[in-house]
Every structure is written in C-alpha cells, then in structure tokens.
Design an enzyme around this catalytic site. Structure first.
Site, PDB file in Angstrom:
ATOM      1  N   ASP A 123       0.775   3.543   2.466  1.00 47.00           N
ATOM      2  CA  ASP A 123       0.706   4.070   3.832  1.00 47.00           C
ATOM      3  C   ASP A 123      -0.398   5.137   3.904  1.00 47.00           C
ATOM      4  OD1 ASP A 123       1.777   3.738   6.479  1.00 47.00           O
ATOM      5  OD2 ASP A 123       2.704   5.709   6.286  1.00 47.00           O
ATOM      6  N   ASP A 159       0.856  -1.194   0.000  1.00 47.93           N
ATOM      7  CA  ASP A 159       0.000   0.000   0.000  1.00 47.93           C
ATOM      8  C   ASP A 159       0.888   1.240   0.000  1.00 47.93           C
ATOM      9  OD1 ASP A 159       0.451   0.960   2.982  1.00 47.93           O
ATOM     10  OD2 ASP A 159       0.184  -1.219   3.029  1.00 47.93           O
TER      11      ASP A 159
END
Length: 309
Positions: free
Chosen positions: A224, A222
């Site tokens: 973050d 991802d």
C-alpha cells in the site's frame, strides 16, 4: 419448492468462485457451459462459467471485474453477481481479491484469510437487495466471513509452500479507484487492519443477505502506501505480483476442492452452510401484508421461501 427448481438458470451448482484482479478463469476443470444470467438487479459483471470437477460436481466461476477487467470496483454490479450465483443454486462462495498489505509480516505474494472487515466505501454502491423494494430487513453481520470455510481453506495452505497463508486478519474496503494516501494507509494500520482492497464490500454483505456462505482469499500484491522507505503502490507493481498470485490461487483452489465438495455436496448435516442457511428468516420487520407487492415479487427471485407471489 425453491427458486432454483423453477429458474431457467438452475444447474444445481452449489459452489461459486469469484475471481479478482489477475484471476479471470479456472484451470484444470472441464468447462460445461457459459451462461448470461439476467436478474431483477441487472446482469452480472460477465458470463458465468460452469465447470465440472473430476468428481462430477459443478462449480460456477465469475470474474468480478469482467473477463477483460473492464469494470471498476465502484461500478461492479455486486447485487447481480450474487443474485446470479444464487439462481444457479450456489450455497457457498470462495472469493479471491488482490489486496495491499498493511503489515510488515504480510509480504507481497502472501495470502490472508480475513475474518473481519472495515467498510470505508462512500455509499455509492448498491449494497442491499432490499433497497427500493419497500421491504425492510436487517442481516446479522458481526462475523462477516464464514469461519468454517476459512478453516477449510487454511487446511490446504501446504499446497502453496512458497508463500505464507495467514489464517486471520482485518480487511479494509476502500472506495477507490485511486489507491490510499500515506496518511490513510497509516490510519488503517493504527486501527489494526491487516490488508486493504476495494471489493469485499458490499460483496460479503450481499452474500450474507442471500444466505450464502462466503469467505475471501486476499492476495497481497504490495505494501500500500504506509512504508516511508518506498514509493506508494502503483498498478505496475500490482500486476508484477499478480501473475504469481493467480498461479498460487489456482493451485490452492484445486487442492481444496475435494474437501469443499464434500462439505457442500456430501455432508448431510450441511455444517459448513448452517450459520448462513435460514439466517434471514427473522430479519424482516414488517408483516407480509404491509410489504410492497412489487418488492415481494422482486425478492422472490432470491427468497421464494419468504416471498411467495
């Protein structure tokens, strides 16, 4: 005479693999046995699987969070994990970890071979084998990850052609278990960090204290929390990406294993492990007669060459 030759757990297993989120087993290898190892620092996160490669060499596999992912990052018994692998004879560890990306160019699914670490844990994790032993020691940690093992992994990036394998970067290790705030994520970006996770500290520090060569493959799941155009990271997002990451991790590991085996088992000069081997020899500040007898007995499990009993 080494601890391995005297230990009930010794199997001449020189390669260790630590699996992170989504990587709970090894495929393509012949499983020989599963061991429950007891150390002076307690039991590791779960049983250690001993597998054999096609060339007949042994590998120890340990799931960092347990086989069913039941252990939070702050609750992992990192000391027991590293000590248990050492007791089996492990000289080099390749770890895998899910991470959040702090850089646009590191896309979810990419791998990063970090070479530096920023410690943002909060002191709640037992991070040294020497704590409480009455023996003072200071490990060198300026280069926290093995350059040689990173380079070995990087040579096999073509095994996973659908993703990018970034050959350097700085990882932030946060306490967790909550993910970052957006302000924290942007702070780490301002520091020049590349990825963020919750486990490479104290794992890497303890590997260094134990004189084990260590590198970590960071698997981005991802972005973050720093991207203003997106919602901050969620567990659902992480797990969606982890399935592909786990498959790529297993493919990469099987591709690099022959070179890894050659470096650990067949190189008489032991060039890969040379920077870490014997690195604690001059790390102790007290003369032996001033060290705690009980502490010396505990540390004999890891360092029989330094602490005779």
């Amino acid at each position: 005479m080494t601890i391995g030759q005297n230990s009930e757990y010794f199997r001449d297993v020189r390669i260790g693999v630590i699996g992170g989120t989504g990587l709970y087993s090894l495929d393509g290898l012949n499983v020989i046995e599963t061991l429950a190892v007891e150390t002076p620092w307690g039991q590791p996160s779960g049983p250690i699987t001993i597998a054999e490669t096609e060339r007949g060499h042994k590998i120890a596999f340990l799931a960092r969070h347990g086989p069913s992912h039941s252990v939070l990052p702050s609750e992992v018994n990192y000391r027991a994990n590293i000590a248990a692998l050492k007791a089996l004879g492990v000289q080099a560890i390749l770890a895998f970890s899910a991470v959040g990306s702090l850089r646009e160019e590191i896309s979810p699914g990419d791998f990063v071979l970090i070479d530096q670490i920023i410690d943002r844990t909060k002191g709640v994790r037992a991070d040294s084998f020497f704590t409480g032993t009455g023996v003072t020691a200071h490990a060198t940690f300026g280069e926290p990850v093995s350059a040689g093992l990173r380079a070995l992994v990087a040579r096999h990036a073509a095994a996973v052609p659908d993703i990018a394998v970034h050959t350097s970067g700085t990882g932030v290790c946060m306490e967790g278990p909550a993910f970052s705030t957006r302000a924290e994520s942007n702070l780490y970006r301002a520091w020049g960090a590349s990825v963020i996770n919750m486990t490479c500290i104290p794992e890497s520090k303890l590997a260094r204290e134990a004189e084990i060569t260590y590198a970590i493959v960071c698997m981005a799941t991802d972005y973050d929390a720093w991207r203003e155009s997106e919602e901050p990271v969620t567990v659902a997002e992480v797990m969606h990406t982890m399935k592909g990451n786990a498959a790529n991790a297993k493919t990469l590991l099987l591709a690099l294993l022959p070179d890894f085996e050659d470096a650990v088992y067949n190189d008489s000069a032991k060039a890969l492990m040379r920077p870490e081997a014997g690195s604690m020899q001059y790390a102790f500040q007290q003369p032996p007669e001033k060290q705690s007898a009980a502490g010396r007995a505990t540390l004999n499990f890891l360092f029989p060459q330094y602490f005779t009993v």
